[in-house]
Design a protein around this motif. Sequence first.
Motif, PDB file in Angstrom:
ATOM      1  N   THR A  44      50.043  51.434  77.232  1.00  0.00           N
ATOM      2  CA  THR A  44      48.685  50.939  77.417  1.00  0.00           C
ATOM      3  C   THR A  44      48.385  49.866  76.370  1.00  0.00           C
ATOM      4  OG1 THR A  44      47.480  52.402  75.897  1.00  0.00           O
ATOM      5  CG2 THR A  44      47.986  53.280  78.105  1.00  0.00           C
ATOM      6  N   SER A  45      47.270  49.200  76.558  1.00  0.00           N
ATOM      7  CA  SER A  45      46.791  48.218  75.582  1.00  0.00           C
ATOM      8  C   SER A  45      45.683  48.829  74.733  1.00  0.00           C
ATOM      9  CB  SER A  45      46.300  46.958  76.301  1.00  0.00           C
ATOM     10  OG  SER A  45      45.282  47.299  77.227  1.00  0.00           O
ATOM     11  N   VAL A  46      45.723  50.161  74.587  1.00  0.00           N
ATOM     12  CA  VAL A  46      44.757  50.893  73.767  1.00  0.00           C
ATOM     13  C   VAL A  46      45.418  51.196  72.428  1.00  0.00           C
ATOM     14  CG1 VAL A  46      43.340  52.970  73.556  1.00  0.00           C
ATOM     15  CG2 VAL A  46      43.702  51.929  75.807  1.00  0.00           C
ATOM     16  N   ALA A  47      44.802  50.722  71.366  1.00  0.00           N
ATOM     17  CA  ALA A  47      45.364  50.881  70.023  1.00  0.00           C
ATOM     18  C   ALA A  47      44.793  52.102  69.316  1.00  0.00           C
ATOM     19  CB  ALA A  47      45.064  49.637  69.195  1.00  0.00           C
ATOM     20  N   CYS A  48      45.580  52.626  68.404  1.00  0.00           N
ATOM     21  CA  CYS A  48      45.126  53.679  67.500  1.00  0.00           C
ATOM     22  C   CYS A  48      43.890  53.176  66.757  1.00  0.00           C
ATOM     23  CB  CYS A  48      46.248  53.992  66.496  1.00  0.00           C
ATOM     24  SG  CYS A  48      45.735  55.033  65.114  1.00  0.00           S
ATOM     25  N   ARG A  49      43.012  54.089  66.401  1.00  0.00           N
ATOM     26  CA  ARG A  49      41.774  53.686  65.731  1.00  0.00           C
ATOM     27  C   ARG A  49      42.014  53.052  64.362  1.00  0.00           C
ATOM     28  NH1 ARG A  49      39.972  57.816  62.212  1.00  0.00           N
ATOM     29  NH2 ARG A  49      41.202  59.715  62.389  1.00  0.00           N
ATOM     30  N   ARG A 122      49.970  41.586  69.014  1.00  0.00           N
ATOM     31  CA  ARG A 122      48.915  40.679  68.557  1.00  0.00           C
ATOM     32  C   ARG A 122      48.314  39.948  69.754  1.00  0.00           C
ATOM     33  NH1 ARG A 122      50.084  36.643  63.777  1.00  0.00           N
ATOM     34  NH2 ARG A 122      49.795  38.532  62.550  1.00  0.00           N
ATOM     35  N   GLY A 123      46.986  40.026  69.867  1.00  0.00           N
ATOM     36  CA  GLY A 123      46.273  39.371  70.952  1.00  0.00           C
ATOM     37  C   GLY A 123      46.303  40.122  72.271  1.00  0.00           C
ATOM     38  N   ARG A 124      46.854  41.337  72.273  1.00  0.00           N
ATOM     39  CA  ARG A 124      47.019  42.078  73.529  1.00  0.00           C
ATOM     40  C   ARG A 124      46.262  43.412  73.531  1.00  0.00           C
ATOM     41  NH1 ARG A 124      53.403  41.970  74.200  1.00  0.00           N
ATOM     42  NH2 ARG A 124      52.933  42.704  76.260  1.00  0.00           N
ATOM     43  N   ILE A 125      45.418  43.643  72.552  1.00  0.00           N
ATOM     44  CA  ILE A 125      44.684  44.896  72.458  1.00  0.00           C
ATOM     45  C   ILE A 125      43.398  44.786  73.283  1.00  0.00           C
ATOM     46  CG2 ILE A 125      43.598  46.553  70.881  1.00  0.00           C
ATOM     47  CD1 ILE A 125      46.696  46.072  70.540  1.00  0.00           C
ATOM     48  N   ALA A 126      43.210  45.719  74.209  1.00  0.00           N
ATOM     49  CA  ALA A 126      42.030  45.693  75.071  1.00  0.00           C
ATOM     50  C   ALA A 126      40.982  46.718  74.650  1.00  0.00           C
ATOM     51  CB  ALA A 126      42.441  45.939  76.518  1.00  0.00           C
ATOM     52  N   ALA A 127      41.401  47.755  73.924  1.00  0.00           N
ATOM     53  CA  ALA A 127      40.474  48.800  73.480  1.00  0.00           C
ATOM     54  C   ALA A 127      41.117  49.564  72.332  1.00  0.00           C
ATOM     55  CB  ALA A 127      40.155  49.762  74.626  1.00  0.00           C
ATOM     56  N   GLN A 128      40.289  50.334  71.632  1.00  0.00           N
ATOM     57  CA  GLN A 128      40.810  51.242  70.610  1.00  0.00           C
ATOM     58  C   GLN A 128      40.473  52.657  71.042  1.00  0.00           C
ATOM     59  OE1 GLN A 128      39.679  49.129  66.734  1.00  0.00           O
ATOM     60  NE2 GLN A 128      41.841  49.694  66.528  1.00  0.00           N
ATOM     61  N   ALA A 136      41.434  60.056  81.352  1.00  0.00           N
ATOM     62  CA  ALA A 136      41.356  59.204  82.540  1.00  0.00           C
ATOM     63  C   ALA A 136      40.862  57.797  82.194  1.00  0.00           C
ATOM     64  CB  ALA A 136      40.441  59.837  83.582  1.00  0.00           C
ATOM     65  N   GLN A 137      40.138  57.658  81.094  1.00  0.00           N
ATOM     66  CA  GLN A 137      39.633  56.347  80.696  1.00  0.00           C
ATOM     67  C   GLN A 137      40.757  55.401  80.238  1.00  0.00           C
ATOM     68  OE1 GLN A 137      36.598  57.764  77.881  1.00  0.00           O
ATOM     69  NE2 GLN A 137      35.064  56.824  79.231  1.00  0.00           N
ATOM     70  N   TYR A 138      41.936  55.942  79.970  1.00  0.00           N
ATOM     71  CA  TYR A 138      43.069  55.123  79.548  1.00  0.00           C
ATOM     72  C   TYR A 138      43.751  54.436  80.732  1.00  0.00           C
ATOM     73  CZ  TYR A 138      42.959  57.183  74.863  1.00  0.00           C
ATOM     74  OH  TYR A 138      42.587  57.562  73.598  1.00  0.00           O
ATOM     75  N   ILE A 139      43.567  54.970  81.920  1.00  0.00           N
ATOM     76  CA  ILE A 139      44.290  54.492  83.100  1.00  0.00           C
ATOM     77  C   ILE A 139      44.089  52.986  83.362  1.00  0.00           C
ATOM     78  CG2 ILE A 139      44.519  54.743  85.610  1.00  0.00           C
ATOM     79  CD1 ILE A 139      44.194  57.811  85.097  1.00  0.00           C
ATOM     80  N   PRO A 140      42.880  52.447  83.258  1.00  0.00           N
ATOM     81  CA  PRO A 140      42.732  51.002  83.495  1.00  0.00           C
ATOM     82  C   PRO A 140      43.504  50.134  82.496  1.00  0.00           C
ATOM     83  CG  PRO A 140      40.604  52.104  83.543  1.00  0.00           C
ATOM     84  CD  PRO A 140      41.584  53.102  83.048  1.00  0.00           C
ATOM     85  N   TYR A 141      43.912  50.709  81.384  1.00  0.00           N
ATOM     86  CA  TYR A 141      44.605  49.961  80.344  1.00  0.00           C
ATOM     87  C   TYR A 141      46.127  50.074  80.395  1.00  0.00           C
ATOM     88  CZ  TYR A 141      39.897  49.769  78.471  1.00  0.00           C
ATOM     89  OH  TYR A 141      38.547  49.571  78.317  1.00  0.00           O
ATOM     90  N   ILE A 142      46.627  50.738  81.439  1.00  0.00           N
ATOM     91  CA  ILE A 142      48.072  50.868  81.580  1.00  0.00           C
ATOM     92  C   ILE A 142      48.687  49.506  81.840  1.00  0.00           C
ATOM     93  CG2 ILE A 142      49.937  51.771  83.056  1.00  0.00           C
ATOM     94  CD1 ILE A 142      48.294  54.317  83.414  1.00  0.00           C
ATOM     95  N   LEU A 143      49.751  49.194  81.122  1.00  0.00           N
ATOM     96  CA  LEU A 143      50.466  47.937  81.285  1.00  0.00           C
ATOM     97  C   LEU A 143      51.535  48.106  82.365  1.00  0.00           C
ATOM     98  CD1 LEU A 143      50.872  47.110  77.496  1.00  0.00           C
ATOM     99  CD2 LEU A 143      49.168  46.179  79.075  1.00  0.00           C
ATOM    100  N   GLU A 144      51.848  47.043  83.046  1.00  0.00           N
ATOM    101  CA  GLU A 144      52.828  47.119  84.142  1.00  0.00           C
ATOM    102  C   GLU A 144      54.231  47.413  83.633  1.00  0.00           C
ATOM    103  OE1 GLU A 144      52.695  44.061  87.066  1.00  0.00           O
ATOM    104  OE2 GLU A 144      50.510  43.941  86.986  1.00  0.00           O
ATOM    105  N   GLU A 145      54.518  47.019  82.404  1.00  0.00           N
ATOM    106  CA  GLU A 145      55.847  47.269  81.832  1.00  0.00           C
ATOM    107  C   GLU A 145      55.713  47.436  80.331  1.00  0.00           C
ATOM    108  OE1 GLU A 145      57.373  42.677  81.416  1.00  0.00           O
ATOM    109  OE2 GLU A 145      57.797  43.750  83.261  1.00  0.00           O
TER     110      GLU A 145
END
Length: 147
Positions: A44-49, A122-128, A136-145
Motif C-alpha cells: 500500500t501507499s500507507v506509511a507508518c505514523r 519518496r513522493g508516493r505516500i498517500a496516507a499515514q 478496510a480503509q487500507y484497500i483503496p491504497y493498495i498498489l498494483e505491484e
Amino acid sequence: MEQFWKTKSLEQMSEAEWESLCDGCGKCCMAKLEDEDTGEIHWTSVACRLFDAGTCRCSDYAHRLDRVRDCVRLTPQNVQNLSWLPATCAYRLVAAEEDLPSWHPLVSGRPESVHEAGVSMRGRIAAQEDELDEPAQYIPYILEEEP
C-alpha cells in the motif's frame, strides 16, 4: 571503499555496517496487507505514523520498537523469512549472497541515488496509518505491484 557486504555475512557485520545496508527506500515502513488464503502480500501507499516522507526514514528510529506495536526489528536471523521485505532490500540480497544494485548508496556513494533511481517511496505516500481506523480503509491504497 571496502565492499564489506561481499566479504562478510550479515552475522559478521558491525552495527554500523548493518545499518548502512539500509538504502533508505522506505518500503519496509509501508503498510502491507496479506491475503489470508494465498499468503500474497499487497503493498500500500500507507506509511507508518513515524515515517518521514521527505527523508524516507523513521522519524524516531531509536524508539520505533517501543512506539509502534507492529514494527519489526530486522536481524540476520529473520531477514530471510520476512516475505514482505521488498525484492530490492539489501538485507535480503546480502543474505541470498546477491550483489547490491548500482543505485544502492553503498555502491553509488550517494544517499540520493535510491531516490533518483525511482526505487524509494519518496513522493508516493498517500496516507499515514494513524489517519485510518479500520483495515478496510487500507484497500483503496493498495498498489498494483510491489513498489
